[in-house]
Design a protein around this motif. Sequence first.
Motif, mmCIF file in Angstrom:
data_model
loop_
_atom_site.group_PDB
_atom_site.id
_atom_site.type_symbol
_atom_site.label_atom_id
_atom_site.label_comp_id
_atom_site.label_asym_id
_atom_site.label_seq_id
_atom_site.Cartn_x
_atom_site.Cartn_y
_atom_site.Cartn_z
ATOM 1 N N MET A 88 -27.855 -26.785 44.433
ATOM 2 C CA MET A 88 -26.557 -27.132 45.009
ATOM 3 C C MET A 88 -26.198 -28.583 44.735
ATOM 4 O O MET A 88 -25.027 -28.916 44.522
ATOM 5 C CB MET A 88 -26.548 -26.852 46.518
ATOM 6 N N GLY A 94 -20.375 -26.678 42.388
ATOM 7 C CA GLY A 94 -21.011 -25.809 43.371
ATOM 8 C C GLY A 94 -21.690 -24.616 42.719
ATOM 9 O O GLY A 94 -21.539 -24.353 41.522
ATOM 10 N N SER A 115 -27.161 -21.541 51.918
ATOM 11 C CA SER A 115 -26.182 -22.477 51.361
ATOM 12 C C SER A 115 -25.407 -23.184 52.459
ATOM 13 O O SER A 115 -25.105 -24.375 52.349
ATOM 14 C CB SER A 115 -25.226 -21.744 50.405
ATOM 15 N N ARG A 119 -25.267 -27.165 53.248
ATOM 16 C CA ARG A 119 -24.003 -27.912 53.410
ATOM 17 C C ARG A 119 -24.028 -28.733 54.695
ATOM 18 O O ARG A 119 -23.480 -29.829 54.748
ATOM 19 C CB ARG A 119 -22.817 -26.946 53.423
ATOM 20 N N TYR A 269 -17.282 -26.694 53.082
ATOM 21 C CA TYR A 269 -17.221 -26.744 51.620
ATOM 22 C C TYR A 269 -16.667 -28.088 51.157
ATOM 23 O O TYR A 269 -17.137 -28.655 50.162
ATOM 24 C CB TYR A 269 -16.354 -25.611 51.077
ATOM 25 N N GLU A 272 -19.362 -30.571 51.227
ATOM 26 C CA GLU A 272 -20.277 -30.413 50.095
ATOM 27 C C GLU A 272 -19.757 -31.155 48.863
ATOM 28 O O GLU A 272 -20.504 -31.883 48.194
ATOM 29 C CB GLU A 272 -20.454 -28.926 49.771
#
Length: 314
Positions: A88, A94, A115, A119, A269, A272
């Motif tokens: 990641m 991503g 995942s 994050r 997200y 991230e």
Amino acid sequence: MAEAILNQPQFQDADKAREYLEALRWANGVVCPHCGSLGAHYKLQGKSTRPGVYKCVDCSDQFTVTVGTVFERSKIALNIWLQAVHLMCASKKGISAKQLERMLGVTYKTAWFMSHRIREAMTSSPDGLLGSGGGTVEVDETYWGNNKRSKIGKLYADLRGGAAKEKIVSLVQREGHVRTFHVQNVTAKTLKTVMDKHLSKEANLMTDESPIYKKSGKEYNSHQTVNHGRGEYVRGDAYSNTVEGYFSILKRGLIGTFHHVGEQHLQRYCNEFDFRYNSRTALGYSDSDRTNMALKGIVGKRLMYRRLDGQQAI
């Protein structure tokens, strides 16, 4: 290169992975996650004791390096966790849970949950204000058309004003960091709240011609705009190309890698992508540096899986 890195001992052996994580988390000595004491904690030995278990000399509780982290109580081998973190951190746009499922040999549900835990480790509290000392900060908003309906239904929603679209605002300091936020509405009041919290009054502000920045822009050292509606994108030092470039990476990831992102998870997200941008190669970071930063961020965070009205939720 990525394959060669994943051949390193900490990615191939669970015990080596634990030792690697211990060295990162306890660089200055073993710390009890229960009482916080830094002391002569001792490792338990014996056939009935699993590897890596310590006992605190102060509170007498037992613990391992994963206690008090997003890895706690996971049945996934620690070296598999480290592989997932590295993948990641090394993937600019991503990596999907389906790809992690295939590469790690786990179920899709496990890969999806892993995942999201990673994050969470990538998410950190902001350090200082952007634009301090007169730095230039670009601010802009974009929209993520995240609609579960058919293409025709989505087109209909777009024609009606894009009611299904999620709003995202980013603040990017040139040659520096970015902070991105999923907001409910894009208004002068909403953006002022974000800017007041994250932007120094010493900053030189750069935006497009949107009137929502006009009033709040007066509060900063300077405020320049470019008129995209008239085809103006650069006027000397005035441009918003840096934040537009960041949006390009973010959207290519959302569209090309993840395809669908639930509204309730969109901020994670964004975090991230912020994490990878803020530790990018141009700032002197390598994939390994980024991985170690994420592993240091696992502490003090827990994430529980549940199902809410048939939807995956955290």
